[in-house]
Motif scaffolding. Structure first.
Motif, PDB file in Angstrom:
ATOM      1  N   TYR A   1      11.561  24.071   0.363  1.00 23.84           N
ATOM      2  CA  TYR A   1      11.869  25.332   1.019  1.00 23.84           C
ATOM      3  C   TYR A   1      11.564  25.221   2.501  1.00 23.84           C
ATOM      4  CZ  TYR A   1      12.070  26.804  -3.788  1.00 23.84           C
ATOM      5  OH  TYR A   1      12.397  26.895  -5.109  1.00 23.84           O
ATOM      6  N   LEU A   2      12.584  25.485   3.308  1.00 24.68           N
ATOM      7  CA  LEU A   2      12.493  25.270   4.747  1.00 24.68           C
ATOM      8  C   LEU A   2      11.398  26.118   5.385  1.00 24.68           C
ATOM      9  CD1 LEU A   2      13.593  23.939   7.280  1.00 24.68           C
ATOM     10  CD2 LEU A   2      15.387  25.695   7.371  1.00 24.68           C
ATOM     11  N   LEU A   3      11.281  27.392   4.988  1.00 25.67           N
ATOM     12  CA  LEU A   3      10.262  28.257   5.578  1.00 25.67           C
ATOM     13  C   LEU A   3       8.855  27.761   5.274  1.00 25.67           C
ATOM     14  CD1 LEU A   3      11.854  31.738   4.822  1.00 25.67           C
ATOM     15  CD2 LEU A   3      11.463  30.754   7.067  1.00 25.67           C
ATOM     16  N   GLU A   4       8.631  27.339   4.035  1.00 23.99           N
ATOM     17  CA  GLU A   4       7.300  26.845   3.664  1.00 23.99           C
ATOM     18  C   GLU A   4       6.991  25.558   4.424  1.00 23.99           C
ATOM     19  OE1 GLU A   4       4.820  25.760  -0.396  1.00 23.99           O
ATOM     20  OE2 GLU A   4       6.923  25.187  -0.205  1.00 23.99           O
ATOM     21  N   TRP A   5       7.961  24.676   4.503  1.00 26.25           N
ATOM     22  CA  TRP A   5       7.737  23.402   5.192  1.00 26.25           C
ATOM     23  C   TRP A   5       7.473  23.630   6.679  1.00 26.25           C
ATOM     24  CZ3 TRP A   5      11.774  19.761   7.497  1.00 26.25           C
ATOM     25  CH2 TRP A   5      11.184  18.554   7.878  1.00 26.25           C
ATOM     26  N   THR A   6       8.202  24.563   7.286  1.00 29.70           N
ATOM     27  CA  THR A   6       7.993  24.862   8.704  1.00 29.70           C
ATOM     28  C   THR A   6       6.572  25.345   8.956  1.00 29.70           C
ATOM     29  OG1 THR A   6      10.326  25.475   8.954  1.00 29.70           O
ATOM     30  CG2 THR A   6       8.816  26.244  10.647  1.00 29.70           C
ATOM     31  N   TRP A   7       6.052  26.208   8.076  1.00 27.85           N
ATOM     32  CA  TRP A   7       4.682  26.690   8.264  1.00 27.85           C
ATOM     33  C   TRP A   7       3.653  25.589   8.028  1.00 27.85           C
ATOM     34  CZ3 TRP A   7       2.197  30.524  10.477  1.00 27.85           C
ATOM     35  CH2 TRP A   7       2.945  31.613  10.911  1.00 27.85           C
ATOM     36  N   THR A   8       3.953  24.674   7.121  1.00 27.12           N
ATOM     37  CA  THR A   8       3.050  23.542   6.914  1.00 27.12           C
ATOM     38  C   THR A   8       2.972  22.695   8.179  1.00 27.12           C
ATOM     39  OG1 THR A   8       3.550  23.487   4.546  1.00 27.12           O
ATOM     40  CG2 THR A   8       2.637  21.469   5.525  1.00 27.12           C
ATOM     41  N   LEU A   9       4.129  22.444   8.802  1.00 25.99           N
ATOM     42  CA  LEU A   9       4.142  21.671  10.050  1.00 25.99           C
ATOM     43  C   LEU A   9       3.453  22.441  11.175  1.00 25.99           C
ATOM     44  CD1 LEU A   9       7.810  20.285   9.958  1.00 25.99           C
ATOM     45  CD2 LEU A   9       5.709  19.046   9.437  1.00 25.99           C
ATOM     46  N   HIS A  10       3.651  23.763  11.193  1.00 27.66           N
ATOM     47  CA  HIS A  10       3.013  24.585  12.222  1.00 27.66           C
ATOM     48  C   HIS A  10       1.487  24.518  12.117  1.00 27.66           C
ATOM     49  CE1 HIS A  10       2.293  27.965  14.918  1.00 27.66           C
ATOM     50  NE2 HIS A  10       1.599  28.579  13.960  1.00 27.66           N
ATOM     51  N   GLU A  11       0.989  24.608  10.914  1.00 29.27           N
ATOM     52  CA  GLU A  11      -0.466  24.581  10.712  1.00 29.27           C
ATOM     53  C   GLU A  11      -1.056  23.223  11.021  1.00 29.27           C
ATOM     54  OE1 GLU A  11      -0.496  25.850   6.678  1.00 29.27           O
ATOM     55  OE2 GLU A  11      -0.627  27.996   7.160  1.00 29.27           O
TER      56      GLU A  11
ATOM     57  N   THR B   1      -0.224  34.515  12.074  1.00 31.12           N
ATOM     58  CA  THR B   1      -0.299  35.025  10.704  1.00 31.12           C
ATOM     59  C   THR B   1       0.827  34.458   9.863  1.00 31.12           C
ATOM     60  OG1 THR B   1      -1.224  37.096  11.549  1.00 31.12           O
ATOM     61  CG2 THR B   1      -0.391  37.100   9.285  1.00 31.12           C
ATOM     62  N   LYS B   2       0.436  33.805   8.797  1.00 33.46           N
ATOM     63  CA  LYS B   2       1.423  33.273   7.870  1.00 33.46           C
ATOM     64  C   LYS B   2       1.994  34.424   7.055  1.00 33.46           C
ATOM     65  CE  LYS B   2       1.971  29.473   4.536  1.00 33.46           C
ATOM     66  NZ  LYS B   2       1.276  28.370   3.843  1.00 33.46           N
ATOM     67  N   PRO B   3       3.323  34.498   6.897  1.00 33.32           N
ATOM     68  CA  PRO B   3       3.925  35.614   6.163  1.00 33.32           C
ATOM     69  C   PRO B   3       3.348  35.766   4.769  1.00 33.32           C
ATOM     70  CG  PRO B   3       5.617  34.348   7.262  1.00 33.32           C
ATOM     71  CD  PRO B   3       4.343  33.558   7.403  1.00 33.32           C
ATOM     72  N   SER B   4       3.167  37.020   4.358  1.00 35.80           N
ATOM     73  CA  SER B   4       2.541  37.286   3.057  1.00 35.80           C
ATOM     74  C   SER B   4       3.389  36.817   1.893  1.00 35.80           C
ATOM     75  CB  SER B   4       2.253  38.786   2.916  1.00 35.80           C
ATOM     76  OG  SER B   4       3.416  39.536   3.144  1.00 35.80           O
ATOM     77  N   TYR B   5       4.715  36.697   2.098  1.00 34.93           N
ATOM     78  CA  TYR B   5       5.529  36.221   0.977  1.00 34.93           C
ATOM     79  C   TYR B   5       5.276  34.742   0.686  1.00 34.93           C
ATOM     80  CZ  TYR B   5       8.726  34.806   4.790  1.00 34.93           C
ATOM     81  OH  TYR B   5       9.279  34.274   5.924  1.00 34.93           O
ATOM     82  N   LEU B   6       4.580  34.054   1.613  1.00 31.95           N
ATOM     83  CA  LEU B   6       4.197  32.665   1.357  1.00 31.95           C
ATOM     84  C   LEU B   6       2.762  32.534   0.867  1.00 31.95           C
ATOM     85  CD1 LEU B   6       5.740  30.871   4.485  1.00 31.95           C
ATOM     86  CD2 LEU B   6       6.670  30.994   2.179  1.00 31.95           C
ATOM     87  N   THR B   7       1.958  33.565   1.101  1.00 34.52           N
ATOM     88  CA  THR B   7       0.546  33.498   0.716  1.00 34.52           C
ATOM     89  C   THR B   7       0.228  34.284  -0.539  1.00 34.52           C
ATOM     90  OG1 THR B   7       0.027  35.381   2.157  1.00 34.52           O
ATOM     91  CG2 THR B   7      -0.154  33.173   3.110  1.00 34.52           C
ATOM     92  N   ASP B   8       0.959  35.366  -0.797  1.00 31.56           N
ATOM     93  CA  ASP B   8       0.644  36.227  -1.929  1.00 31.56           C
ATOM     94  C   ASP B   8       1.177  35.719  -3.250  1.00 31.56           C
ATOM     95  OD1 ASP B   8      -0.470  37.778  -0.053  1.00 31.56           O
ATOM     96  OD2 ASP B   8       0.962  39.442  -0.198  1.00 31.56           O
ATOM     97  N   TRP B   9       2.126  34.768  -3.203  1.00 29.38           N
ATOM     98  CA  TRP B   9       2.740  34.276  -4.427  1.00 29.38           C
ATOM     99  C   TRP B   9       2.679  32.756  -4.465  1.00 29.38           C
ATOM    100  CZ3 TRP B   9       3.961  38.170  -7.591  1.00 29.38           C
ATOM    101  CH2 TRP B   9       4.156  39.437  -7.010  1.00 29.38           C
ATOM    102  N   ASP B  10       2.683  32.251  -5.682  1.00 25.88           N
ATOM    103  CA  ASP B  10       2.744  30.799  -5.850  1.00 25.88           C
ATOM    104  C   ASP B  10       4.186  30.391  -5.616  1.00 25.88           C
ATOM    105  OD1 ASP B  10       2.670  28.161  -6.532  1.00 25.88           O
ATOM    106  OD2 ASP B  10       1.863  28.444  -8.553  1.00 25.88           O
ATOM    107  N   PHE B  11       4.467  29.927  -4.424  1.00 25.14           N
ATOM    108  CA  PHE B  11       5.853  29.706  -4.006  1.00 25.14           C
ATOM    109  C   PHE B  11       6.540  28.632  -4.827  1.00 25.14           C
ATOM    110  CE2 PHE B  11       9.094  28.283  -0.915  1.00 25.14           C
ATOM    111  CZ  PHE B  11       9.712  29.511  -0.743  1.00 25.14           C
ATOM    112  N   LYS B  12       5.773  27.649  -5.289  1.00 23.07           N
ATOM    113  CA  LYS B  12       6.403  26.512  -5.972  1.00 23.07           C
ATOM    114  C   LYS B  12       6.720  26.831  -7.431  1.00 23.07           C
ATOM    115  CE  LYS B  12       3.923  23.177  -3.108  1.00 23.07           C
ATOM    116  NZ  LYS B  12       3.074  24.173  -2.444  1.00 23.07           N
TER     117      LYS B  12
END
Length: 587
Positions: free
Chosen positions: A488-498, A557-568
């Protein structure tokens, strides 16, 4: 030889015996006289006339004739009237046709009916002798007699006189052919009865009757086609009235014109199919190459509302919006005609199998120009328009790879329930975030709808953020063939950002790029994809940040839709049940 008193009883005039022709004819019927000298057939139905006996009797006193009684009655037809001479000896004949207009009042009466015109064609032996024949005009007024003489050559022992209404004149209760009498005299001294010695009379007449019947049926079909054509004309007139009330008036195309332009919507001309319907490449009669979109959902809106919406979209002009040339509203069909763009859609350029290479300046320009188009829709156009379906496939590229947003405003042409937060909205949201976790879609768009009651321009901002990441990375938002942390592009982008590795997001096929511009685009995309609509910037500020006029705010702030749920875990039964329950509760 033979003479007929059309539409009346037997009569002697000027020493000639005119045989009676006062029988009732039907809508498609023929009659052979008892003398078997002649026959008559009629095809057609009067739509506005109570007396349908196809005869006209009048007390009018016809002038300029020594035999006024000959014109007191006449045979009428709403469409086609044929007289046949039977068993004639072959040779030349003189045909006399007696006419007088007795149904239409004189112009001096100043009645509206006096403005009527009876216009029809006259054929002798299949050859048109009179075109657009108007009895009163030829005779110099109504209730005046006129005789038309013709020479006809008989070669098959029969003669045909055909009076045909071609749809001209005044279509009131007095339209169609009218004739008072017929006289046919040979121009030679007859030597036989008219039937060749080796041809039985009965066989000849039977063949002729069969021919009359076939002709009558054929003419009946012609009349039906004329009626259908007239009905279609009335529908077009009603649509024209709708268009006259719209300002500015949009350009319109006929369905047949677009059908011809696209080769009858040939599959080989199909450019693609979006959420609103298939799109075909076509060439108009003036040489313009266009894209024709067939709207696949028939809206409950009337023609006036549909055309009003099209007029609004037509008035929206911007170099980064696809130009709408016009529409088609034939019957229940809804088609839109756009300019054709050679390089098709952005998703095909980025992810498709083609030779099109997008270097960094081109990609950055696509991001900036797309943002400008959305800013125009949101803040500068009147009325303001929310696209609601911003994605790479709805961004088209012209010959210079300049982006143009397509399908803007189409959601307005559909019923309100199409944009309600139901399974329809979830389907629409899937187009925006493609194949992301459905739980994110429920949470993100369900929350926005619950808070606002409608989808605002901030939905377009989110969609733009996803598209911007796709442009610089050269990959779609969801890519199942990659390792888990990169699906997932959004998740990967935040991983690179962090991990302070944002430049690793760039497409490896890029030979060179501007590092500052790349980081600026990624920073803007992270702001645009925040879960809270209030945090996402308006598109005008997005344009300013991309252009370097404003500083890009840091996103912590990382979006809550990536933190509140198990994205995988997209197959978990618990989450599927939650999604189904949430969707059902909103229906």
């Amino acid at each position: 030889m033979f003479s007929i008193k059309c539409g009346g009883p037997e009569m002697i005039s000027e020493g000639i015996v005119f045989e009676a022709d006062n029988g009732t004819l039907g809508t498609a019927k023929y009659h052979v006289t008892t003398t078997q000298k002649w026959a008559v057939s009629n095809v057609g139905l009067f739509s506005g006339r109570q007396n349908r006996e196809y005869m006209q009797n009048t007390l009018a006193q016809v002038r300029n004739t020594d035999s006024p009684k000959l014109y007191k009655s006449s045979r009428l037809s709403p469409g086609s009237l044929r007289y046949y001479g039977l068993g004639l000896e072959n040779g030349p004949y003189t045909v006399k046709l007696f006419f007088a207009e007795t149904s239409i009042p004189n112009r001096t009466s100043q009645s509206w009916r006096s403005l009527a015109r009876r216009v029809f064609d006259v054929y002798i032996q299949g050859t048109r002798q009179l075109r657009d024949f108007d009895i009163s005009k030829e005779a110099g007024g109504v209730e005046r007699a006129i005789i038309k003489n013709f020479t006809a050559n008989v070669t098959a022992n029969h003669l045909e006189i055909h009076l045909f209404w071609a749809g001209k004149g005044t279509p009131d209760s007095n339209y169609g052919p009218s004739i008072s009498a017929i006289s046919v005299v040979p121009n030679f001294i007859p030597t036989v009865t008219g039937i060749p010695p080796d041809t039985p009379k009965e066989k000849n007449q039977t063949s002729l009757i069969v021919g009359i019947t076939v002709s009558a049926v054929g003419l009946a079909l012609i009349i039906i086609l004329v009626i259908i054509y007239k009905k279609r004309e009335r529908e077009e007139e009603e649509e024209e009235k709708v268009l006259l009330g719209i300002c500015p008036r949009p350009n319109t195309f006929s369905y047949s014109e677009l059908k011809t332009a696209t080769g009858d919507f040939n599959p080989s001309n199909k450019l693609g199919e979006g959420g609103f319907g298939p799109v075909y490449k076509g060439t108009l009669s003036d040489g313009r190459v266009v894209a024709v979109k067939q709207l696949s959902v028939a809206s409950n809106q009337g023609n006036d509302q549909f055309v009003t919406e099209i007029a609004t979209i037509s008035a929206v002009q911007h170099r980064n919006l696809v130009k709408l040339y016009g529409c088609c509203i034939g019957g229940n069909r809804r088609l839109l005609v756009y300019e054709y763009l050679e390089n098709k859609s952005l998703d095909q350029a980025l992810f498709g199998q083609n030779d099109l290479y997008l270097d960094w300046p081109t990609r950055f320009n696509i991001c900036l120009s797309t943002a400008r188009g959305l800013a125009y829709l949101h803040e500068e156009s009147r009325p303001r328009i929310v696209h609601r379906d911003v994605k790479a496939s709805n961004i088209l590229l012209d010959a210079e790879l300049c982006p143009k947003i397509s399908d803007f405003g189409l959601a307005k042409l559909y019923d309100d329930k199409k944009t309600h937060i139901t399974t329809h909205l979830v389907a629409l949201s899937v187009n925006i975030i493609h194949q992301c976790n459905a739980i994110i879609l429920k949470w993100l768009f369900g929350t926005e709808y619950a808070m606002r009651g409608h989808l605002s321009e901030k939905v377009d901002v989110f969609g733009f953020g996803v598209v911007a990441l796709e442009i610089i990375s050269g990959r779609p938002n969801s890519y199942n063939t990659l390792e888990n942390e990169r699906i997932y592009l959004l998740e990967w982008t935040w991983t690179l950002h962090e991990n302070y590795q944002l430049l690793s997001l760039l497409d490896p096929t890029l030979e060179e790029f501007d590092e500052n511009e790349a980081l600026r685009v990624i920073g803007v995309a992270l702001l645009c994809t925040q879960s809270s609509p209030s945090i996402r910037p308006p598109m005008s500020r997005v344009v300013g940040m991309l252009g370097g006029d404003f500083e890009v705010n840091n996103v912590a702030t990382k979006p809550s839709y990536l933190t509140d749920w198990d994205f995988k875990d997209i197959t978990g039964s618990l989450k599927n049940e939650e999604l189904q329950t949430s969707i059902a509760s909103n229906q």
